[in-house]
Write a protein that holds these residues in place. Sequence first.
Motif, PDB file in Angstrom:
ATOM      1  N   ASP A  12    -118.452  56.658 -75.819  1.00  0.00           N
ATOM      2  CA  ASP A  12    -118.116  57.543 -74.870  1.00  0.00           C
ATOM      3  C   ASP A  12    -118.176  59.061 -75.425  1.00  0.00           C
ATOM      4  N   GLY A  13    -119.332  59.699 -74.622  1.00  0.00           N
ATOM      5  CA  GLY A  13    -119.336  61.181 -75.066  1.00  0.00           C
ATOM      6  C   GLY A  13    -120.587  61.302 -76.032  1.00  0.00           C
ATOM      7  N   THR A  14    -120.987  60.239 -76.562  1.00  0.00           N
ATOM      8  CA  THR A  14    -122.164  60.402 -77.696  1.00  0.00           C
ATOM      9  C   THR A  14    -123.355  59.459 -77.304  1.00  0.00           C
ATOM     10  N   LEU A  15    -123.214  58.110 -77.564  1.00  0.00           N
ATOM     11  CA  LEU A  15    -124.255  57.365 -76.930  1.00  0.00           C
ATOM     12  C   LEU A  15    -124.323  57.032 -75.564  1.00  0.00           C
ATOM     13  N   PRO A 214    -124.109  51.819 -99.760  1.00  0.00           N
ATOM     14  CA  PRO A 214    -123.279  52.854-100.217  1.00  0.00           C
ATOM     15  C   PRO A 214    -122.881  53.726 -99.129  1.00  0.00           C
ATOM     16  N   VAL A 215    -121.519  53.968 -98.785  1.00  0.00           N
ATOM     17  CA  VAL A 215    -121.258  55.025 -97.788  1.00  0.00           C
ATOM     18  C   VAL A 215    -121.798  56.448 -97.795  1.00  0.00           C
ATOM     19  N   GLU A 216    -122.178  56.957 -98.976  1.00  0.00           N
ATOM     20  CA  GLU A 216    -122.812  58.297 -98.856  1.00  0.00           C
ATOM     21  C   GLU A 216    -124.236  58.141 -98.283  1.00  0.00           C
ATOM     22  N   HIS A 217    -124.802  56.800 -98.112  1.00  0.00           N
ATOM     23  CA  HIS A 217    -126.078  56.447 -97.571  1.00  0.00           C
ATOM     24  C   HIS A 217    -126.119  56.142 -95.890  1.00  0.00           C
ATOM     25  N   THR A 218    -124.957  56.963 -95.256  1.00  0.00           N
ATOM     26  CA  THR A 218    -124.762  56.641 -93.932  1.00  0.00           C
ATOM     27  C   THR A 218    -124.562  57.780 -93.192  1.00  0.00           C
ATOM     28  N   ILE A 219    -124.773  57.922 -91.953  1.00  0.00           N
ATOM     29  CA  ILE A 219    -124.609  59.041 -91.024  1.00  0.00           C
ATOM     30  C   ILE A 219    -123.700  58.362 -90.069  1.00  0.00           C
ATOM     31  N   ALA A 220    -122.710  59.487 -89.343  1.00  0.00           N
ATOM     32  CA  ALA A 220    -121.840  58.993 -88.400  1.00  0.00           C
ATOM     33  C   ALA A 220    -121.866  60.162 -87.314  1.00  0.00           C
ATOM     34  N   VAL A 221    -121.992  59.878 -85.953  1.00  0.00           N
ATOM     35  CA  VAL A 221    -122.314  60.503 -84.838  1.00  0.00           C
ATOM     36  C   VAL A 221    -121.186  60.742 -83.785  1.00  0.00           C
ATOM     37  N   GLY A 222    -120.474  61.581 -83.476  1.00  0.00           N
ATOM     38  CA  GLY A 222    -119.426  61.373 -82.733  1.00  0.00           C
ATOM     39  C   GLY A 222    -119.147  62.893 -81.974  1.00  0.00           C
ATOM     40  N   LEU A 236    -123.262  61.901 -94.181  1.00  0.00           N
ATOM     41  CA  LEU A 236    -123.723  63.168 -93.286  1.00  0.00           C
ATOM     42  C   LEU A 236    -122.748  62.951 -91.843  1.00  0.00           C
ATOM     43  N   SER A 237    -122.352  63.931 -91.368  1.00  0.00           N
ATOM     44  CA  SER A 237    -121.520  63.896 -90.172  1.00  0.00           C
ATOM     45  C   SER A 237    -122.206  64.885 -89.156  1.00  0.00           C
ATOM     46  N   VAL A 238    -122.487  64.140 -87.988  1.00  0.00           N
ATOM     47  CA  VAL A 238    -123.207  64.854 -86.834  1.00  0.00           C
ATOM     48  C   VAL A 238    -122.158  64.995 -85.669  1.00  0.00           C
ATOM     49  N   ALA A 239    -122.057  65.946 -85.257  1.00  0.00           N
ATOM     50  CA  ALA A 239    -121.443  66.564 -83.847  1.00  0.00           C
ATOM     51  C   ALA A 239    -122.427  66.511 -82.778  1.00  0.00           C
ATOM     52  N   MET A 240    -122.065  66.042 -81.676  1.00  0.00           N
ATOM     53  CA  MET A 240    -122.813  66.132 -80.505  1.00  0.00           C
ATOM     54  C   MET A 240    -122.582  67.602 -79.908  1.00  0.00           C
ATOM     55  N   GLY A 241    -123.426  67.852 -79.283  1.00  0.00           N
ATOM     56  CA  GLY A 241    -123.397  69.225 -78.799  1.00  0.00           C
ATOM     57  C   GLY A 241    -122.335  69.532 -77.576  1.00  0.00           C
ATOM     58  N   ASN A 242    -121.744  68.429 -77.061  1.00  0.00           N
ATOM     59  CA  ASN A 242    -120.645  68.402 -76.297  1.00  0.00           C
ATOM     60  C   ASN A 242    -119.477  68.071 -77.015  1.00  0.00           C
ATOM     61  N   ALA A 243    -119.083  67.957 -78.458  1.00  0.00           N
ATOM     62  CA  ALA A 243    -117.943  67.738 -79.010  1.00  0.00           C
ATOM     63  C   ALA A 243    -117.133  68.903 -79.090  1.00  0.00           C
TER      64      ALA A 243
END
Length: 274
Positions: A12-15, A214-222, A236-243
């Motif tokens: 919700d709010g992302t995908l 490895p967790v350092e090889h992951t990306i999270a988007v929210g 890597l942490s990725v924020a949506m433009g509507n975050a």
Amino acid sequence: MNRYDLIAFDMDGTLLDSNHQITQDSLDAIDAAVNAGKTVILSTGRSLSELKDYRQMLKHVRYFICESGALLVDTNTDQIIHSEQIEPSAVREIIDTASPEKAMIYIASNGQNLATRSYVMRMADFCIGQYQDIFLQTGTLLDDVVASYNKKHFPVEKLNLFSATPELREYFVQALSHLPLEMARAEDTSLELSPKNVSKGSGLLKLCQYLSIPVEHTIAVGDSDNDMEILKTAGLSVAMGNARPHIKELSDVVVADNDHGGCAEAIYEYLLNE
């Protein structure tokens, strides 16, 4: 060589866009990622039952972190990889605190969402009317969810309190702060309660261990507060433009919003960009 092997998307709010749909550009990007040998997963506060309408279009997304990290599922086999529960004594105290205030109580148990039918029929009173159709289609509606729990103390992986006002939510935060719980404010008046030390971040760590990534090889988007721990945990942490502004501030990068290709941008720019 790109260092990232896995990307985790909030729902919700992302995908999901503003109409609670997954856009074709997101689906195409997910297919491109999977075809490139990358792992795409969901990381959501939703229960497994609330995701059934999306499973066919997300058939290449094998692993779901559900219920804010309390339930990890392999959708190819419908196997529960890992689950956590709120202590029964804490569930009892939450119910005793919320019931007199006429808050809507939502319980996630074994991947199913349970709620009282009369409350679901007036979800707009709790500032979550936009989710009523989802509850009606995917929920188990009971005459009285509290009475059902009292009769049979079924496992509770997650418990949400939907309040009529932000002030009531803050009352619940204070009244329940001594319990072994993780709390996350969601929407305008909602409070998500999970077992202590359980979050989307802990779910990502357990899934990475399971998949030997490895967790350092992951990306999270929210986009929201219940994404904070996974954003802090991922490589890597990725924020949506509507975050929310503070989510953008803690993230490494910001992409377009959920109506304008933000998820596809995250895949092409950061997961697949060699």
